[in-house]
Design an enzyme around this catalytic site. Structure first.
Site, short mmCIF file in Angstrom:
data_model
loop_
_atom_site.label_atom_id
_atom_site.label_comp_id
_atom_site.label_asym_id
_atom_site.label_seq_id
_atom_site.Cartn_x
_atom_site.Cartn_y
_atom_site.Cartn_z
N CYS A 47 137.20 1.46 68.47
CA CYS A 47 135.91 0.93 68.91
C CYS A 47 135.09 1.99 69.62
CB CYS A 47 136.12 -0.19 69.94
SG CYS A 47 136.85 -1.68 69.26
N CYS A 51 131.82 -1.60 73.02
CA CYS A 51 132.23 -2.76 72.21
C CYS A 51 132.41 -4.00 73.09
CB CYS A 51 133.54 -2.47 71.49
SG CYS A 51 134.06 -3.89 70.48
N CYS A 78 136.33 -1.02 64.03
CA CYS A 78 136.10 -2.39 64.49
C CYS A 78 134.88 -2.97 63.79
CB CYS A 78 135.88 -2.36 66.01
SG CYS A 78 135.21 -3.87 66.70
N CYS A 81 131.73 -3.63 66.72
CA CYS A 81 130.89 -2.55 67.27
C CYS A 81 130.59 -1.46 66.25
CB CYS A 81 131.53 -1.96 68.52
SG CYS A 81 133.09 -1.10 68.22
ZN LIG Z 1 134.82 -2.79 68.65
#
Ligand SMILES: [Zn+2]
Length: 360
Positions: A47, A51, A78, A81
């Site tokens: 991330c 995030c 991810c 994000c």
């Molecule tokens: Zn994330």
């Protein structure tokens, strides 16, 4: 059983950096986006620092400098994000940094800077605020710091460089280079250690004014009746600095301050060289925006800082302002219109306000 409670870090990331990254990701600090990525062992996801997802346990967290590094270790981006998508603001800032790196060592106009990266001044301003917390001009000044330049030359990202130079994390966002406040906030330790301050004293209609300054800028502006007690005050405030009476030099600054005490409008920009916490710095910058002839209340200043509940802290920052006049803390009053306190005496505050109101 082997106990490995040390913080897991990826190759090339020092434990100190990892600690900074951990704090930034706990705060979901968007200013840190782009400077590092964190990966979660238990989910195999990585991330960006901001995030919104729940934070993992620290022992399950790994840090990487680039998405590529994380993916080499088998982590997937991810979906919330989208760490692989470079944020448009960061991309723009990177391009400006590249332009600055090739520019002559003199300030560029915002308009021409924008043109060189196919943008507009307004877009640049927004992108810089988002990506670095600085205005383009402040960024350019930061860029001229040798240390920052070197970090970028050595391959750090812009945000990483700003971080390491003390401009990054949200809590220190305002501890940044500024045309009015000193250039190198991180370089001074408490008590003015390592500073050499020369002072001079002049007479004004409000009594004596002491101006203390380093090579870089003004560190003290005090008002009082008695030269010796003003010098003592200076030694107390900068207990570890070397303090000497000015042989010569700085006369223009002294003259300018005397003129301002007498109510004249500023005629030159006075560089400052002060020690301050991030919060003090923010307050003092805010005070410099109060026009001559106007006043603000402590509550208004706190509100304009986005910290409406910090009225008392604002008042404290005003009371501890070492550079009166230049940082016009005398323009802050109570909500009921009363003048509140002034480090250099209420009657001086009253007279300063009267003069400014009369000539503004
Ligand atoms: Zn994330």
């Amino acid at each position: 059983m082997e106990m490995r409670q040390t913080i897991p870090t990826a190759a090339g990331i020092t434990p100190q950096a990892a600690e900074r990254y951990w704090q930034a990701m706990l705060q979901r600090d968007a200013a840190a986006d782009g400077s590092f990525f964190f990966a979660v062992r238990s989910t195999h996801i990585y991330c960006r620092p901001s995030c919104p997802a729940r934070r993992p346990l620290r022992r399950n967290t790994l840090f990487f400098r680039t998405p590529q590094d994380a993916e080499k270790q088998g982590f997937r981006p991810c979906r919330r994000c989208r760490p692989k998508q470079q944020d448009a603001s960061t991309a723009l800032v990177q391009r400006v940094a590249a332009v600055l790196a090739n520019a002559e060592d003199q300030p560029l106009r915002l308009g021409s800077l924008a043109k060189q990266v196919d943008s507009t001044p307004a877009q640049l301003r927004r992108a810089f605020r988002r990506a670095t917390g600085l205005s383009p001009k402040e960024f350019e000044q930061a860029f001229r710091l040798a240390r920052f330049k070197k970090m970028l030359r050595d391959g750090s990202s812009v945000t990483e460089g700003l971080y390491a130079c003390g401009y990054g994390s949200s809590s220190r966002l305002y501890e940044k280079t500024n045309a009015h406040l000193g250039m190198t906030p991180a370089s001074y330790r408490k008590g003015g250690e390592g500073m050499e301050i020369q002072y001079a004293v002049a007479n004004t209609s409000l009594g004596k004014v002491l101006v203390g300054a380093t090579q870089r800028g003004i560190s003290a502006v005090y008002l009082g009746d008695n030269e010796r007690s003003l010098v003592e005050e200076l030694r107390k405030e900068y207990a570890k600095a070397e303090i000497v009476r000015a042989a010569d030099g700085h006369e223009n600054w002294l003259k300018e301050i005397v003129r301002r005490v007498e109510g004249s409008a500023p005629s030159v920009d006075l560089p400052l060289d002060v020690q301050a916490t991030a919060f003090q710095r923010r307050v003092w910058q805010e005070l410099q925006k109060i026009p001559r002839g106007a006043t603000r209340t402590y509550t208004q200043v706190a509100r304009s800082l986005g910290k409406p509940r910090s009225v008392r802290a604002v008042a404290r920052a005003c009371a501890t302002n070492p550079v009166s006049i230049v940082v016009p803390c005398h323009r802050v009053i109570r909500t009921d219109g009363s003048l509140a306190g002034y480090r250099w005496g209420l009657s001086r505050k009253e007279k300063l306000l009267e003069r400014e109101a009369a000539s503004a």
